[in-house]
Design a protein around this motif. Structure first.
Motif, PDB file in Angstrom:
ATOM      1  N   UNK A   7      -8.959  -2.937   6.693  1.00 25.14           N
ATOM      2  CA  UNK A   7      -7.753  -4.193   7.713  1.00 25.14           C
ATOM      3  C   UNK A   7      -7.980  -5.238   6.866  1.00 25.14           C
ATOM      4  N   UNK A   8      -9.295  -5.955   6.578  1.00 21.24           N
ATOM      5  CA  UNK A   8      -8.788  -7.325   6.510  1.00 21.24           C
ATOM      6  C   UNK A   8      -7.757  -7.308   5.095  1.00 21.24           C
ATOM      7  N   UNK A   9      -7.867  -6.223   4.534  1.00 25.31           N
ATOM      8  CA  UNK A   9      -6.630  -6.381   3.158  1.00 25.31           C
ATOM      9  C   UNK A   9      -5.660  -5.977   3.876  1.00 25.31           C
ATOM     10  N   UNK A  10      -5.275  -5.015   4.658  1.00 30.10           N
ATOM     11  CA  UNK A  10      -4.585  -4.395   5.429  1.00 30.10           C
ATOM     12  C   UNK A  10      -3.160  -5.873   5.561  1.00 30.10           C
ATOM     13  N   UNK A  11      -3.970  -6.912   6.589  1.00 27.45           N
ATOM     14  CA  UNK A  11      -3.887  -8.039   7.261  1.00 27.45           C
ATOM     15  C   UNK A  11      -3.278  -9.254   6.277  1.00 27.45           C
ATOM     16  N   UNK A  12      -4.432  -8.738   5.251  1.00 30.26           N
ATOM     17  CA  UNK A  12      -3.880 -10.486   4.130  1.00 30.26           C
ATOM     18  C   UNK A  12      -2.390  -9.953   3.551  1.00 30.26           C
ATOM     19  N   UNK A  13      -2.802  -8.127   3.493  1.00 34.32           N
ATOM     20  CA  UNK A  13      -1.400  -7.627   2.804  1.00 34.32           C
ATOM     21  C   UNK A  13      -0.275  -8.177   3.528  1.00 34.32           C
ATOM     22  N   UNK A  30      -7.572  -8.012  -3.174  1.00 34.07           N
ATOM     23  CA  UNK A  30      -6.447  -6.509  -2.639  1.00 34.07           C
ATOM     24  C   UNK A  30      -6.680  -6.094  -3.846  1.00 34.07           C
ATOM     25  N   UNK A  31      -5.859  -6.286  -4.824  1.00 34.34           N
ATOM     26  CA  UNK A  31      -6.211  -5.405  -6.208  1.00 34.34           C
ATOM     27  C   UNK A  31      -7.838  -4.144  -6.843  1.00 34.34           C
ATOM     28  N   UNK A  32      -8.767  -5.561  -6.493  1.00 34.60           N
ATOM     29  CA  UNK A  32      -9.616  -4.113  -6.811  1.00 34.60           C
ATOM     30  C   UNK A  32      -9.606  -3.502  -4.934  1.00 34.60           C
ATOM     31  N   UNK A  33      -9.343  -3.737  -4.193  1.00 35.69           N
ATOM     32  CA  UNK A  33     -10.067  -3.244  -3.285  1.00 35.69           C
ATOM     33  C   UNK A  33      -9.013  -2.122  -2.934  1.00 35.69           C
ATOM     34  N   UNK A  34      -7.702  -2.501  -3.697  1.00 37.12           N
ATOM     35  CA  UNK A  34      -7.242  -0.913  -3.732  1.00 37.12           C
ATOM     36  C   UNK A  34      -7.557   0.151  -4.604  1.00 37.12           C
TER      37      UNK A  34
END
Lengths: 345, 286, 284
Positions: free
Chosen positions: B256-262, C114-118
């Motif tokens: 979810x946090x990743x999606x916001x940053x994306x 995020x590159x890691x997260x994915x």
């Protein structure tokens, strides 16, 4: 405003761009600096503007020595070849810029600046385009904006560096006439640089012909065209044909044959004969005249251009003759220039 | 070698060409792009969508997440502003002035691109800690840099430095000196010319550099975590929070946090394209 | 502005010039030069021996080996991709080209975390793919393949980014001439296109390599930090630093800083042979 250039020399990295140049520009005059590239004409214009400074010599605006003044203080209007408009400003703000940057006391009010800019845009026939950006204008329109911008500061002298150089032929002709109009209306002392002789001769009150950092001749278009004072001016202005001749007793000879032409005061010895290809009359081959063999014959619109091999020497000259003359290949033609110049050497 | 034949259809998506290899190269490029970038990125969207709106909203508005996002954004914004100002000065000095060592400085501007972020992180921490070479002088004034948000800003200035310099530099190099001369003939002082002619013309480039630096800074992790101190609600950045959630195997929250940053990254990308399109339209250059 | 410089309408006074240079110098010193120097000073605080010991220690050697391995896999793959993508985009006209270019740029705009997260989401617990690879006996996450994948993601655009504008500028004339003279597609690529783009390619590879060896965020997420197995040099620095073994951390950091300096020197040299115009790509 009268402008005097006195014994000016300018070097760039030891290369002399101008060598001892002097010139008097009369108040209200429209004057052209004409010459090939590298002749120093743009350098001279930039020295007058104060964008560059001479190594030797001085420049006077009226009685004042302008050499000690910066470009800001000289109050000259300068128009650049590539317009040099401020791309992020609307046309109106471009024109008003010179007024806006004045010191507080001299600066007109915002409304007054806008009013004067609008007036100038009207004057250069760009009414309705004041909200555009330079990028949205054609080349001719941009140059008009540049001129309006230069006029806005009420310049003492208007200087234009190849103002039509970047425009196509049609627009160029149109703007030429228009510039003459503007000059006649405003009466500014105007100097413009060009390498286009047609432009210089058509537009200017006087033409300054420059070559290799020197002034070759200053005169009215008629003087420059009809009585060029040096081989350089003769060959640079208009079409010209040239023949090496010898001078004896005030008469011209080509390979020991008399040409029936007066040496016009040039002393005996070697010389060069210059004439305009269209300023000739064809005569009978028996007469004392220049006789040559037809090498190339081209029909152009109203005349026939003929290249002749003259004398035993492999000299070639070009003349223009009436179209009804056959001028068949290898035939012989005799002609005499109606106007000519002779230079020693 | 197969030659791609054009279809007879009126609408064609590719112009015919005699050069072979279109199918091969485009096919490979798209396959590789999908495998390495697109499909994995889609996973983030899919995982956060699987949460449902309520759950997503709960995570997104969690006080600690909000605090971390806020810290990330304001430190990145401040660093990008500082970089915009000093980046223009550095670009100016590199383009306009001759001085000993100019080429060296020019090459060194790219250091943040080449130096691993972890190295930058520990070096900056050592310098700006209260016992460090630089930090000690600030302690006398009661200012602590390392282990506070100020430290984050320092690290982000380092990371973002080349962006503004390298976007402004070519525009300044191409700047037509006749335009400056025109301003001078019209009576403008040098200061007036710089502030009302040159800087406005550089503005689109500065804005692009700012956006690039900002976008990079918001996502930065390596250099920041060493100097930040990572105090929750104070100096904890959003990427760190993602890492912590992952270490707790709380994947939905991380997604979810990743999606916001994306989403934010896409907005930045979009903004940069807008700036460039606008600048091209108005000024005729990018 | 003083009278002394009235002759020069398009430059600043000497004073303004030196003040500006001074301001830029102080700024660069504070954020760039002093930190760089600090890396080496901190590393050599305990002398050469300590540095040598720190980088020859088994875990450090394993980290160096892994870093080299990761770069050796990811850089060539990205190079092949970069050339293929640039060929397709620069040599042909087709719809959706601009969009494809934007997609290629995407990894530059995304946080390394995020590159890691994915990849964690793709291969971790609760994912679709993880169990499949696990049952096949292949560990992706918290293993070397994960580290390689994450590195590939962050270094993905470098070569393509460099080659696309270069090849677009060069146009298709050379290739069309070669084809019309009877060369095959491969011959055209090796003999005509490649010589034209070699410096740009090298430039992209150089930047790609620097990032691959130095990547921290993306790798730290997928690595799991198994000492001697999944720890790269930047992660090794972090581990040493968090153990308060500062001297050793800086010793390894100095090695990476050296790599960065070599990269910068090569980059400057390449820019000289190949021109700043093309080498100016900003989004690294």
């Amino acid at each position: 405003m009268e402008v005097k250039v006195k014994n000016v020399r300018k070097e760039f990295d030891k290369f002399p761009a101008l060598k001892d140049v002097s010139l008097n520009i009369k108040s209200g005059e429209l004057i052209a600096l004409l010459g090939p590239s590298g002749s120093g004409k743009t350098t001279l214009l930039r020295l007058i503007a104060g964008l560059d400074f001479p190594n030797v010599g001085a420049i006077y605006f009226g009685d004042q020595d302008a050499s000690q003044k910066s470009v800001r203080e000289r109050n000259v209007g300068f128009v650049f070849q590539h317009y040099a408009l401020f791309r992020h400003m609307r046309v109106l703000d471009n024109v008003g810029f010179g007024l806006k940057v004045r010191k507080k006391g001299d600066r007109p009010s915002k409304a007054e600046i806008e009013r004067r800019a609008m007036e100038l845009l009207d004057f250069v026939q760009l009414k309705g385009l004041e909200k555009r950006y330079p990028n949205q204008l054609s080349g001719g329109q941009r140059q008009r904006v540049a001129l309006a911008r230069a006029l806005a500061i009420e310049p003492k002298v208007l200087l234009l560096d190849e103002p039509f150089g970047a425009l196509d032929a049609q627009v160029r002709k149109e703007l030429r006439r228009w510039l003459r109009d503007i000059h006649d209306k405003t009466g500014h002392t105007t100097v413009f640089v060009t390498h286009d002789q047609e432009e210089a001769l058509e537009l200017a009150d006087r033409v300054v012909v420059m070559s290799q950092g020197r002034i070759e001749q200053v005169g009215t278009p008629d003087e420059i065209y009809d009585t060029p004072n040096s081989p350089a001016v003769f060959s640079f202005i208009g079409e010209s044909s040239k023949l090496p001749v010898s001078i004896e007793n005030g008469q011209l000879y080509l390979a020991d044959r008399p040409l029936g032409l007066d040496a016009k005061g040039v002393p005996d010895g070697e010389g060069q004969l210059f004439f305009r290809p269209h300023d000739v009359e064809v005569v009978e081959t028996g007469e004392t005249a220049i006789v040559g063999t037809v090498v190339v014959s081209r029909r152009t619109a109203g005349t026939r251009q003929v290249e002749l091999e003259v004398g035993g020497a492999k000299e070639r000259v070009e003349i223009e003759i009436p179209v009804d003359h056959p001028a068949t290949s290898r035939s012989r033609i005799a002609f005499r220039p109606k106007k000519w110049s002779v230079f020693a050497g | 070698m197969s030659v791609v034949t054009s279809s007879k259809a009126r609408w064609r998506w590719k112009q015919p060409s005699v050069i072979p290899g279109f199918g091969l190269t485009l096919g490979f490029a798209i396959a590789y792009l999908s495998l390495i970038v697109l499909i994995p990125l889609a996973g983030v969207a899919w995982r956060s969508a699987a949460l449902g709106w309520d759950e997503f909203f709960r995570i997104a508005t969690d006080a600690r997440v909000v605090a971390a996002l806020r810290t990330s954004f304001w430190t990145a914004g401040l660093a990008a502003v500082i970089n915009a100002v000093f980046g223009v000065i550095v670009a100016w000095v590199l383009v306009r002035y001759e001085f000993p060592g100019r080429r060296l400085v020019d090459a060194a501007v790219d250091l943040p691109f080449a130096l691993p972020t972890a190295v930058a992180g520990i070096a900056l921490t050592a310098l700006y800690a209260s016992t460090g070479w630089i930090g000690q002088y600030f302690v006398d004034w009661g200012i602590r840099i390392a282990y506070t948000p100020t430290g984050i800003v320092i690290a982000l200035i380092f990371i973002g430095l080349p962006f503004v310099v390298r976007t402004v530099q070519p525009v300044l190099e191409d700047f037509d000196s006749e335009v400056e001369e025109a301003a001078a003939t019209l009576g403008a002082s040098r200061t007036q010319t710089i502030f009302s002619i040159i800087l406005p013309a550089l503005f689109p480039a500065i804005l692009t550099g700012f956006a690039l630096a900002f976008g990079r800074a918001v996502g930065e992790y390596g250099s920041v975590i060493f100097i930040a101190g990572n105090i929750p609600y104070v100096s904890e950045i959003a990427p760190l929070l993602i890492v912590m959630r992952l270490e707790e195997f709380n994947y939905p929250a991380a997604a979810a946090i990743g999606a916001i940053m994306l989403i934010f990254a896409f907005i930045i990308l979009f903004a940069i394209n807008l700036i460039q399109a606008w600048s091209r339209r108005r000024y005729g250059h990018g | 502005m003083g009278r002394a410089d009235f002759r020069n309408p398009v430059s600043e006074s000497r004073r303004a010039k030196w003040i500006t240079i001074f301001v830029a110098g102080v700024f660069l010193a504070l954020v760039l030069f002093i930190p760089l120097v600090a890396v080496f000073v901190e590393a050599f605080r305990l002398g050469w021996g300590a540095v040598l010991a720190a980088i020859t220690q088994p875990d450090a050697l394993a980290a160096i080996r892994l870093t080299l391995l990761v770069a050796a896999i990811s850089v060539p793959l990205n190079m092949v991709f970069g050339v293929a993508a640039a060929w397709a985009i620069a040599k042909y006209e087709f719809k959706g080209k601009a969009f494809l270019t934007t997609l290629i740029d995407l990894p530059f705009s995304v946080s390394p975390v995020i590159a890691g997260l994915v990849y964690v989401l793709l291969f971790g617990t609760g994912s679709f793919l993880g169990p499949i690879f696990n049952s096949a006996g292949m560990q992706i996450l918290f293993a070397v393949p994960g580290v390689v994948l994450a590195t590939m993601f962050v270094t993905f655009p470098f070569v393509a980014r460099e080659l696309i504008p270069l090849m677009e500028d060069q146009g298709t004339g050379d290739e069309e001439a070669a084809i019309s003279l009877g060369a095959s597609g491969w011959q055209t690529f090796w003999r005509v296109t490649l010589p034209n783009i070699k410096w740009g390619l090298l430039y992209g590879v150089l930047l790609s390599n620097a990032r691959a060896m130095g990547e921290f965020g993306a790798v730290s997420v997928v690595s799991g930090r198994l000492r001697g197995e999944t720890v790269t040099m930047p992660l090794h620095i972090e581990i040493l630093y968090n153990e308060y073994n500062f001297a050793a951390a800086f010793a390894v950091a100095a090695l990476l800083a050296l790599l960065a300096l070599v990269t910068l020197v090569l980059k400057a040299l390449l820019e000289r042979v190949y021109g700043r115009d093309h080498a100016g790509a900003v989004r690294h």
